[in-house]
Design an enzyme around this catalytic site. Sequence first.
Site, PDB file in Angstrom:
ATOM      1  N   CYS A 191      -4.142  -5.440  13.620  1.00  0.00           N
ATOM      2  CA  CYS A 191      -3.117  -5.473  13.299  1.00  0.00           C
ATOM      3  C   CYS A 191      -2.070  -4.376  13.867  1.00  0.00           C
ATOM      4  O   CYS A 191      -1.496  -3.611  14.152  1.00  0.00           O
ATOM      5  CB  CYS A 191      -2.342  -6.397  12.955  1.00  0.00           C
ATOM      6  SG  CYS A 191      -2.456  -8.152  13.315  1.00  0.00           S
ATOM      7  N   LYS A 247      -3.816  -1.053  15.645  1.00  0.00           N
ATOM      8  CA  LYS A 247      -2.264  -1.450  17.289  1.00  0.00           C
ATOM      9  C   LYS A 247      -1.066  -1.262  17.159  1.00  0.00           C
ATOM     10  O   LYS A 247      -0.550  -0.827  18.390  1.00  0.00           O
ATOM     11  CB  LYS A 247      -3.073  -3.331  17.892  1.00  0.00           C
ATOM     12  CG  LYS A 247      -2.599  -3.431  18.258  1.00  0.00           C
ATOM     13  CD  LYS A 247      -2.607  -5.240  19.088  1.00  0.00           C
ATOM     14  CE  LYS A 247      -2.128  -6.524  17.932  1.00  0.00           C
ATOM     15  NZ  LYS A 247      -0.839  -6.342  18.518  1.00  0.00           N
ATOM     16  N   PHE A 255       0.278  -2.492  -1.066  1.00  0.00           N
ATOM     17  CA  PHE A 255      -0.214  -1.309  -0.239  1.00  0.00           C
ATOM     18  C   PHE A 255       0.250   0.158  -0.749  1.00  0.00           C
ATOM     19  O   PHE A 255       0.039   0.555   0.448  1.00  0.00           O
ATOM     20  CB  PHE A 255       0.568  -1.779   1.351  1.00  0.00           C
ATOM     21  CG  PHE A 255       0.304  -2.605   2.174  1.00  0.00           C
ATOM     22  CD1 PHE A 255       0.801  -4.438   1.612  1.00  0.00           C
ATOM     23  CD2 PHE A 255      -0.343  -2.698   3.261  1.00  0.00           C
ATOM     24  CE1 PHE A 255      -0.443  -5.222   2.106  1.00  0.00           C
ATOM     25  CE2 PHE A 255      -0.897  -3.544   4.228  1.00  0.00           C
ATOM     26  CZ  PHE A 255      -0.788  -5.523   3.282  1.00  0.00           C
ATOM     27  N   ARG A 271     -12.375  -6.986  13.359  1.00  0.00           N
ATOM     28  CA  ARG A 271     -12.267  -6.224  14.435  1.00  0.00           C
ATOM     29  C   ARG A 271     -11.635  -4.998  13.532  1.00  0.00           C
ATOM     30  O   ARG A 271     -11.048  -5.227  12.079  1.00  0.00           O
ATOM     31  CB  ARG A 271     -11.018  -7.323  15.247  1.00  0.00           C
ATOM     32  CG  ARG A 271     -11.353  -8.139  16.197  1.00  0.00           C
ATOM     33  CD  ARG A 271     -10.264  -9.092  16.284  1.00  0.00           C
ATOM     34  NE  ARG A 271      -9.819  -9.666  16.234  1.00  0.00           N
ATOM     35  CZ  ARG A 271      -9.046 -10.925  15.401  1.00  0.00           C
ATOM     36  NH1 ARG A 271      -8.392 -10.745  17.159  1.00  0.00           N
ATOM     37  NH2 ARG A 271      -7.849 -10.955  14.809  1.00  0.00           N
TER      38      ARG A 271
HETATM   39  C1  UGA Z   1      -0.753  -7.532   9.083  1.00  0.00           C
HETATM   40  C2  UGA Z   1       0.087  -7.552   7.637  1.00  0.00           C
HETATM   41  O1  UGA Z   1      -0.311  -7.555   6.361  1.00  0.00           O
HETATM   42  C3  UGA Z   1       1.190  -8.663   8.282  1.00  0.00           C
HETATM   43  O2  UGA Z   1       2.324  -8.954   7.287  1.00  0.00           O
HETATM   44  C4  UGA Z   1       0.990  -9.436   9.671  1.00  0.00           C
HETATM   45  O3  UGA Z   1       1.466 -10.332  10.085  1.00  0.00           O
HETATM   46  C5  UGA Z   1      -0.421  -8.844  10.193  1.00  0.00           C
HETATM   47  O4  UGA Z   1      -0.977  -7.742  10.017  1.00  0.00           O
HETATM   48  C6  UGA Z   1      -0.300  -9.016  12.132  1.00  0.00           C
HETATM   49  O5  UGA Z   1       0.514  -8.129  12.325  1.00  0.00           O
HETATM   50  O6  UGA Z   1      -0.605 -10.237  12.922  1.00  0.00           O
HETATM   51  P1  UGA Z   1      -3.224  -8.512   8.671  1.00  0.00           P
HETATM   52  O7  UGA Z   1      -4.121  -7.591   9.173  1.00  0.00           O
HETATM   53  O8  UGA Z   1      -4.131  -9.593   7.606  1.00  0.00           O
HETATM   54  O9  UGA Z   1      -2.258  -8.529   7.847  1.00  0.00           O
HETATM   55  O10 UGA Z   1      -4.725  -7.100   6.670  1.00  0.00           O
HETATM   56  P2  UGA Z   1      -3.408  -6.967   5.762  1.00  0.00           P
HETATM   57  O11 UGA Z   1      -4.131  -7.764   4.608  1.00  0.00           O
HETATM   58  O12 UGA Z   1      -2.518  -5.429   6.458  1.00  0.00           O
HETATM   59  O13 UGA Z   1      -4.710  -5.561   5.341  1.00  0.00           O
HETATM   60  C7  UGA Z   1      -5.007  -4.633   6.686  1.00  0.00           C
HETATM   61  C8  UGA Z   1      -5.373  -3.296   6.369  1.00  0.00           C
HETATM   62  O14 UGA Z   1      -5.173  -1.976   5.560  1.00  0.00           O
HETATM   63  C9  UGA Z   1      -7.206  -4.032   5.835  1.00  0.00           C
HETATM   64  O15 UGA Z   1      -7.957  -2.882   6.475  1.00  0.00           O
HETATM   65  C10 UGA Z   1      -6.746  -3.771   3.888  1.00  0.00           C
HETATM   66  O16 UGA Z   1      -8.242  -3.355   3.139  1.00  0.00           O
HETATM   67  C11 UGA Z   1      -5.458  -2.467   4.262  1.00  0.00           C
HETATM   68  N1  UGA Z   1      -4.849  -2.606   3.344  1.00  0.00           N
HETATM   69  C12 UGA Z   1      -4.180  -3.176   2.495  1.00  0.00           C
HETATM   70  C13 UGA Z   1      -5.844  -0.870   2.428  1.00  0.00           C
HETATM   71  O17 UGA Z   1      -6.069  -0.473   2.831  1.00  0.00           O
HETATM   72  N2  UGA Z   1      -4.552  -0.130   0.782  1.00  0.00           N
HETATM   73  C14 UGA Z   1      -3.482  -1.315   0.841  1.00  0.00           C
HETATM   74  O18 UGA Z   1      -3.321  -1.477   0.103  1.00  0.00           O
HETATM   75  C15 UGA Z   1      -3.708  -2.633   1.322  1.00  0.00           C
END
Ligand code: UGA
Length: 459
Positions: A271, A274, A260, A338
């Site tokens: 998520c 929000k 992350f 989304r």
């Molecule tokens: C996120 C959390 O990671 C989960 O643990 C949680 O259960 C979920 O929300 C939820 O509340 O239901 P998710 O939304 O599926 O999961 O996606 P992520 O993998 O967390 O990515 C979120 C966003 O951050 C994406 O746009 C991704 O591209 C971005 N991201 C992620 C970055 O810009 N940099 C990173 O290093 C990692």
Amino acid sequence: MNRHSCPQAAHPRRVTVIGAGYVGLTASVCFAALGHRVTCVEHNPHQLRRLLAGEVPIHEPGVAELLADGVGGGRVGFTGDAGEAVPGSAVAVLCVGTPARPDGHPDLRQIASAAAEVAAAATGDLVIVVKSTVPPGSCEAIEVIAAESAPAGVRVTVVSNPEFLRESQAVDDFFNPDRVVIGSEDGPAGDLVASLYPATWPLLRCDRRSSELIKYASNTFLALKISFANEISGLCEQAGVGAGSVLAGVGADRRIGSSFLAHGPGFGGSCLGKDLTGLIATADALGSPAPVARAAAEVNRWARGRVIDRLEAIAGPVTGQRIALLGLAFKPGTDDVRDSPAVSIAEGLLARGAHVSAFDPIASEPKLGGIECRDAYAAARGAAAVIFATGWPEFGLLDLARLSGAMSGHLLFDLVGVVDAPAAAAVGLELETLGRGTPTSFHPVVVPPLEWCLDVAIA
Ligand code: UGA
């Protein structure tokens, strides 16, 4: 993963799951794989028809196999009526949406009505499990609402059991949890929910408000880690260095960790944003300051906004230019658009009068008005610039000579680190990325530290 390669729960139970979205459908098939008999309630008639026909309405690796296994073994079924599912179930697991209202406050109406619905359908004491992400205090509020709907003599207890799975690796996350959080002040109800999981899994028991806040704070921390990476990325541009190597060096410290910490066009999805605004709304309601969470949201707005500004700084005003956008999903591996940064970039380009064409391997966004093409090369046709907005690995395998041949210009703007720089250079394409400054300038990067060394102003 199937039932035979999966650990089993100590006590197989009958489980009702409300909602067949990413969380509900994944939970349904995974609980079935753990040995439970699951009935999933889905109110959307179109989705329900597809599920009853054995189709998976979401793109989530592993779910289709587990669904076929569960349905074949009689351990997963679907209905539109909680009244068919709840009687005889030990628990009703709520997996409905808790979206943000326009003012950022969480909209808890779906979860309140799901709780009332299962309580009204109960024929004996029922434990309601809240998997949806909710602000602290919600389970207690939901228990009040459920008690009002329950038939006389039926006791309804609400337990918090937040879900931490990520879209695109939901099944893997379900079966390999860092922790399973169970929030309950009622020992037997908490024990019942704990028994849904294999005894060897890392269970974390606490009270309900703590459990709810663990989920909110976890997503907020993930969001602020990404925003921190993006803030450093902006600083790297000004300092004339590459954010990739700086952030790799930061993340190599085990106290910080590299996950992350990838910079890019900001976080999206249903998520993180929000839950960040939900945490801020909760802090405001409770009179507790939340400047760090606010800053994470502010940096995310900036991270999205900087993309088009940067493109225009390189290539001039986008008005009237054809720009190709590769990727629409909010992250690779999902069809979910989304709150996708890619979609907001498309909207921003269209608002500035650019002609936008787009391609995503599986995601689609009809509200963009028919800009989508059948493949990346078709999207690039006549484009002055191609923006790589979602980090699909297959974009790294594109034939760049063919892409270049289709374009009218020669600019690739890679926001997500998928393009191979030497390969782009080899076919005469100019590659721009985020977080990479020009390393040659002496002024102004070196002047401030020189001043601070000498403690004198330099003209
Ligand atoms: C996120 C959390 O990671 C989960 O643990 C949680 O259960 C979920 O929300 C939820 O509340 O239901 P998710 O939304 O599926 O999961 O996606 P992520 O993998 O967390 O990515 C979120 C966003 O951050 C994406 O746009 C991704 O591209 C971005 N991201 C992620 C970055 O810009 N940099 C990173 O290093 C990692």
